[in-house]
Design a protein around this motif. Structure first.
Motif, PDB file in Angstrom:
ATOM      1  N   TYR A 214      31.758  47.436  39.774  1.00  0.00           N
ATOM      2  CA  TYR A 214      31.628  46.120  39.525  1.00  0.00           C
ATOM      3  C   TYR A 214      30.414  45.558  39.519  1.00  0.00           C
ATOM      4  O   TYR A 214      29.492  46.029  40.425  1.00  0.00           O
ATOM      5  N   THR A 217      27.686  40.050  41.073  1.00  0.00           N
ATOM      6  CA  THR A 217      27.965  38.659  40.400  1.00  0.00           C
ATOM      7  C   THR A 217      29.098  37.862  41.115  1.00  0.00           C
ATOM      8  O   THR A 217      30.002  38.283  41.899  1.00  0.00           O
ATOM      9  N   GLY A 219      31.022  35.894  39.527  1.00  0.00           N
ATOM     10  CA  GLY A 219      31.846  35.788  38.574  1.00  0.00           C
ATOM     11  C   GLY A 219      32.118  34.591  37.821  1.00  0.00           C
ATOM     12  O   GLY A 219      31.172  33.710  37.885  1.00  0.00           O
ATOM     13  N   THR A 228      37.024  31.055  41.744  1.00  0.00           N
ATOM     14  CA  THR A 228      36.189  32.131  41.244  1.00  0.00           C
ATOM     15  C   THR A 228      36.842  33.568  41.132  1.00  0.00           C
ATOM     16  O   THR A 228      37.163  34.203  42.617  1.00  0.00           O
ATOM     17  N   SER A 230      36.059  37.364  41.377  1.00  0.00           N
ATOM     18  CA  SER A 230      34.905  38.464  41.523  1.00  0.00           C
ATOM     19  C   SER A 230      35.172  39.451  42.586  1.00  0.00           C
ATOM     20  O   SER A 230      35.706  39.059  43.687  1.00  0.00           O
TER      21      SER A 230
END
Length: 264
Positions: A214, A217, A219, A228, A230
């Protein structure tokens, strides 16, 4: 305060509780699952290093003093460096004292050794001027201490004679430039509110980017979920729930965004 919060506070302020003590098998499994990382010793070590960085940065932020206090400490050190220069120079006014001191230093059995093996004994000059090297080093130290002091610039003016008006020694643009530089230095010495989170993320980032499927970040924010999305935020949130329970998901998101925006 909950038991988890008490444990987190005890961990942060204690030298006896190591970061690895917080990483239970359950925490490692949860972190690894969200991060897509192997639940192995390497992941545990990377997480332990990140927690160690978090604690060190927490101490730095907690110990941060006002700039005025820093300036005062630098001024005192600079003044003492200058005084020591004068005191060492004054020894030359006493015949024979440097010779006796040189013999004492030569016979002293516990001198501190530098990396190259040299000691105070090796850095002495000739008799009647044995501390020349140290005095010159003190001059350099004093100058650097004074240059590190970040004083607010005062307008440079020359008092006029008799009834004459003061004379500006710098233009408005020059003074504005010095003020801008002063503000930049003042801002640079401060630490962000999320300094500890930044340190955690900066430590974790190389391992995450090398091994997690992944992205590193924060996200995107999805209105439907009202948060969010992520995997990185989810994984860090699992750790902070144990290490720093008052850390919110929003703070984690902000810290990741700031770390990604900073130069590497």
């Amino acid at each position: 305060m909950t038991q988890t919060e008490r444990m987190a506070l005890a961990w942060v302020v204690s030298d006896e509780i190591e970061p690895a003590d917080l990483i239970t098998p359950e925490l490692l499994a949860a972190f690894a699952a969200y991060a897509g990382l192997p639940k192995n010793e390497a992941t545990q070590s990377a997480l332990s290093d990140a927690l160690d960085a978090f604690r060190g940065a927490w101490f730095d932020l907690d110990a941060l003093r006002p700039e005025s206090a820093e300036n005062k400490a630098l001024e005192a050190a600079a003044a003492n460096a200058g005084k020591l220069y004068d005191d060492l120079l004054a020894l030359q006014e006493y015949p024979g004292i440097e010779g006796r001191l040189e013999r004492t230093i030569s016979a002293f059995p516990h001198l501190y050794e530098l990396e190259d093996g040299k000691t105070l004994r090796d850095l002495l000059g000739t008799r009647r001027n044995i501390f020349r090297t140290y005095r010159e080093l003190l001059v350099d130290l004093q100058a650097c201490l004074e240059l590190t002091i970040n004083r607010k610039p005062r307008r440079q003016v020359l008092d006029g004679l008799d009834d004459e008006d003061p004379i500006d020694l710098e233009t408005d643009e020059e003074h504005a430039k010095r003020m801008k530089d002063w503000r930049a230095r003042s801002k640079a010495r401060s630490l962000p509110k999320e300094h500890a989170l930044h340190a955690f993320l900066l430590s974790l980032r190389p391992y995450w980017e090398a091994h997690s499927p992944y992205p590193f970040t924060e996200g995107m924010h999805y209105k439907e979920a009202n948060q969010t999305i992520s995997f990185l935020v989810d994984a860090v949130e699992q750790v902070m729930a144990i290490a720093s329970p008052d850390t919110t998901r929003a703070q984690i998101v902000t810290a990741i965004r700031e770390v990604r925006a900073s130069p590497r």
